[in-house]
Design a protein around this motif. Sequence first.
Motif, PDB file in Angstrom:
ATOM      1  N   VAL A 286      -6.082   0.727  -3.267  1.00  0.00           N
ATOM      2  CA  VAL A 286      -5.585  -0.157  -2.215  1.00  0.00           C
ATOM      3  C   VAL A 286      -4.709  -1.230  -2.854  1.00  0.00           C
ATOM      4  CG1 VAL A 286      -6.230  -1.815  -0.434  1.00  0.00           C
ATOM      5  CG2 VAL A 286      -7.708   0.126  -0.901  1.00  0.00           C
ATOM      6  N   ASN A 287      -3.535  -1.430  -2.309  1.00  0.00           N
ATOM      7  CA  ASN A 287      -2.715  -2.573  -2.715  1.00  0.00           C
ATOM      8  C   ASN A 287      -2.732  -3.564  -1.551  1.00  0.00           C
ATOM      9  OD1 ASN A 287      -0.806  -4.447  -3.322  1.00  0.00           O
ATOM     10  ND2 ASN A 287       0.866  -3.006  -3.701  1.00  0.00           N
ATOM     11  N   PRO A 288      -3.475  -4.661  -1.687  1.00  0.00           N
ATOM     12  CA  PRO A 288      -3.649  -5.573  -0.541  1.00  0.00           C
ATOM     13  C   PRO A 288      -2.355  -6.225  -0.050  1.00  0.00           C
ATOM     14  CG  PRO A 288      -5.287  -5.991  -2.256  1.00  0.00           C
ATOM     15  CD  PRO A 288      -4.265  -5.074  -2.850  1.00  0.00           C
ATOM     16  N   LEU A 336     -13.815   2.719  -5.183  1.00  0.00           N
ATOM     17  CA  LEU A 336     -12.830   1.898  -4.474  1.00  0.00           C
ATOM     18  C   LEU A 336     -12.129   0.994  -5.492  1.00  0.00           C
ATOM     19  CD1 LEU A 336     -11.529   0.901  -1.838  1.00  0.00           C
ATOM     20  CD2 LEU A 336     -13.415  -0.712  -1.590  1.00  0.00           C
ATOM     21  N   ILE A 337     -10.809   1.177  -5.591  1.00  0.00           N
ATOM     22  CA  ILE A 337     -10.033   0.389  -6.565  1.00  0.00           C
ATOM     23  C   ILE A 337      -9.110  -0.561  -5.809  1.00  0.00           C
ATOM     24  CG2 ILE A 337      -8.434   0.480  -8.520  1.00  0.00           C
ATOM     25  CD1 ILE A 337      -9.176   3.464  -8.840  1.00  0.00           C
ATOM     26  N   PHE A 338      -9.237  -1.841  -6.084  1.00  0.00           N
ATOM     27  CA  PHE A 338      -8.257  -2.802  -5.566  1.00  0.00           C
ATOM     28  C   PHE A 338      -7.198  -2.980  -6.641  1.00  0.00           C
ATOM     29  CE2 PHE A 338     -10.825  -5.576  -2.345  1.00  0.00           C
ATOM     30  CZ  PHE A 338     -11.018  -4.448  -1.560  1.00  0.00           C
ATOM     31  N   GLY A 344      -3.127 -10.579  -7.132  1.00  0.00           N
ATOM     32  CA  GLY A 344      -4.196 -11.267  -7.862  1.00  0.00           C
ATOM     33  C   GLY A 344      -3.788 -12.701  -8.190  1.00  0.00           C
ATOM     34  N   PHE A 345      -4.630 -13.662  -7.893  1.00  0.00           N
ATOM     35  CA  PHE A 345      -4.458 -15.085  -8.222  1.00  0.00           C
ATOM     36  C   PHE A 345      -3.390 -15.792  -7.375  1.00  0.00           C
ATOM     37  CE2 PHE A 345      -5.533 -12.641 -12.023  1.00  0.00           C
ATOM     38  CZ  PHE A 345      -6.830 -13.091 -12.199  1.00  0.00           C
ATOM     39  N   TYR A 365      -5.557  -5.957 -12.533  1.00  0.00           N
ATOM     40  CA  TYR A 365      -4.755  -7.182 -12.483  1.00  0.00           C
ATOM     41  C   TYR A 365      -3.575  -7.011 -13.437  1.00  0.00           C
ATOM     42  CZ  TYR A 365      -9.128  -9.379 -10.751  1.00  0.00           C
ATOM     43  OH  TYR A 365     -10.257  -9.700 -10.055  1.00  0.00           O
ATOM     44  N   GLY A 366      -2.613  -7.890 -13.317  1.00  0.00           N
ATOM     45  CA  GLY A 366      -1.465  -7.844 -14.237  1.00  0.00           C
ATOM     46  C   GLY A 366      -0.604  -9.049 -13.991  1.00  0.00           C
ATOM     47  N   LYS A 367       0.681  -8.862 -14.159  1.00  0.00           N
ATOM     48  CA  LYS A 367       1.699  -9.890 -13.870  1.00  0.00           C
ATOM     49  C   LYS A 367       1.297 -11.287 -14.345  1.00  0.00           C
ATOM     50  CE  LYS A 367       3.888  -7.196 -10.308  1.00  0.00           C
ATOM     51  NZ  LYS A 367       5.264  -6.840 -10.375  1.00  0.00           N
ATOM     52  N   THR A 368       0.890 -12.156 -13.397  1.00  0.00           N
ATOM     53  CA  THR A 368       0.692 -13.567 -13.730  1.00  0.00           C
ATOM     54  C   THR A 368      -0.462 -13.808 -14.709  1.00  0.00           C
ATOM     55  OG1 THR A 368       0.606 -15.751 -12.726  1.00  0.00           O
ATOM     56  CG2 THR A 368      -0.885 -14.109 -11.806  1.00  0.00           C
TER      57      THR A 368
END
Length: 556
Positions: A286-288, A336-338, A344-345, A365-368
Motif C-alpha cells: 500500500v502506498n498511502p 501487509l506492507i505500508f 513517512g514523517f 521508509y526512505g527519502k527524508t
Amino acid sequence: MDGPSTLAFYGLGAAAVATSVATLKKRLELSQAKHRSLAGHSRLSRRIARLLPFYEYGESHFFASDGAPDEIVAGRRAGFDRLSALYQARFGETIRRTAEASKSISDLQFTDAYRVPFQYRRLVQEKLPSAALVQSSSGVTVTDLDGNANYDLSGSYGVNVLGYDFYKGSIERGAARVRELGPVLGPYHPLIIENVELLKQISGLDEVSFHMSGTEAVMQAVRLARYHTRRSHLVRFCGAYHGWWGDVQPGIGNPVPAHETYTLTEMSEDALRVLRNRRNIACVLVNPLQALHPNVSDASDSALIDSTRSAHFDKDAYAEWLRRLREVCTERDIVLIFDEVFVGFRFAKGGAQEYFGVRADLVTYGKTLGGGLPIGVVCGKSELMKRFRDDRPVDICFARGTFNSHPYVMGAMNEFLRYLQTPQTDALYYDLDRVWDDRARTLNQCLAAAALPVEIANMSSIFTVCYREPSRYNWMLQYYLRAEGLLLSWTGTGRLNFSLNYTDADFADVVDRFVTAAKTMRDDGWWWRNRNLTNKTIKRTVLKEILMHRFLGASR
Ligand SMILES: Cc1ncc(COP(=O)(O)O)c(C=O)c1O
C-alpha cells in the motif's frame, strides 16, 4: 465399463468440472477486481503503449488544437513568445548549460521529453527549454545559475520535509560525528544502534534493515514476504508507485512483464474478495499517498490532454479501507506492507501507521529519513525480517548491498531521528493538517475569486492541481508558474510538495504568484473554450489523430 469404473469415471469428471468452475470463478473475481482504467490492465497498457505512434503538431496547429478562433490563437502566440523571451533573459545561463549537459545525461533527456503531451513537445523544448541546474538553496527557495531564487514547490521528490537548511545541517553534523571512521563498510559505526532503537520506537516494529534507496527497500520487503509465506504473488493497487523495480511496475515503463503481480482496484470490495479467496498471495503493498487519488497514477502534466484530472482526500474513508485491508490480511496470513517511502514523517512522527491508525507487518521508509542522503529502510516483525531458517540452513532470503548502512548516511539519519524527538517536532506536527488545509483553502479562494478554472486538492502539505474547465492547454500553467519564480518538478502541476518550514508569509507570496501566473495564462487565451469543447470531444479528437497516424501515417 463395469459399475465401479463407471462410477470412478463420473466421479473424476465431476471433480474436474468442479475444479474448472472454481478456477473460472477465481479468474472472474480477479478480472472484476481490476480497475477499469488502462492502468488497471498492465499487459494491455504495455501493448497499447507499443502501438501508439509519435506525431506532433506544426506551429499553427500547436496554438489552435482546440479549434480556437484566430484572435485567440494570436494572443496565445504572443504570450508564448513573451514567455520565451522572458526565459532567455532570466534563465539564459541556466538554460544554455542545461542544454549542453543534457546531451550526455540520459535522465535529463527523459524528464525533458515528458513535461508536456508529446504532440506539443518540440516547440516547447525549443522555446521554453528546461533549466535544470541550480547552485544553492536557502529557506524555502532554490537559486539557479542566473541567480534567481525560486520558491521550491518540488520538495526534491518528497525528500524535503523539514526544509533544506535542516538537511544541510544534518549532513554536516552527521558527517562530523562519523569522520573518524570515514567510509568504512562492513562493520558498522555505533550510531547505527541508536538509529535502530529510534526506528523501532517510531514504527512499533521489532527489527530494521538498511538499503540504499526506496526501491530496494520495497524489493526486500516483498522478497521477505514471499520467503516467509512461501507464496508467489504480490498485490499492488492500481496507480500506486513503489519505485522502479520490475514486479512493482508491471505496466508501462517496464519492458518485461511481471508474472507474479496482481494489480487490483484500491478501496474496493472486489479486491478484498480476491485477497480472501486466492491462496498464492504473499503480500499487499500500500502506498498511502494514493489516498489523495485512489487508483490513479502519479499525476504528470505530460498526461494532461484534457481536464479530467481529479483528486480528493478523505482521511476517514482511507483509514477505514486500511482497517478492512488489515483484517483480511490477518485472516489470510497475508503480509501487509505500508510503503511509506514518500509519506513517512510528512504527516506524523509515527508515519502513516499513526496517521491512519492502522498497523502494518512491514513498513518501508526512505527519502527524508536519510537526513538528506540516499536511503531505504525496512522495519518489520522479527518473524518476517529473518533471512534464514533454523531448520533449513541453505534455504535463505539473500539481501545485501555494498553501501548499506554507510556511516555518513547513519550520521545524517541520526540527526534526523534525534530531531524527531524534540519538542519543536511535536509542535510542528500538532495542527499540521489544519495549517495546510487552511493554506490550500486560501489558495482555492483566491483562484475562485479571480474566476480561474484551477483548483487545488491537498493531502496535508502535498498538493495537486486540478482543472475545472475542459482545455487542451492546462500543461502550459507550469511555464507561467516558472515565470513567476515557482519551481516545480518535471511532473509539473501534478504534484507540489511543500516543505514544512514554509511560513504564512512565504505561502502568501506563493499564492500571489500562483494567481498571477494563472491570470496571465488566462489573459493570453489558453483557457478559451466554446460549447463544443468538452473533455469528451478532446479525447475523441486525440483518439482520432492517433488512429489516423497509426493506420494512415497522416502528418499535420
Ligand atoms: C512510495 C514510494 N516507494 C518507493 C519509491 C522509490 O524510492 P527511490 O526513488 O528512493 O528508489 C518512491 C519514490 O518516489 C515512492 O514514492
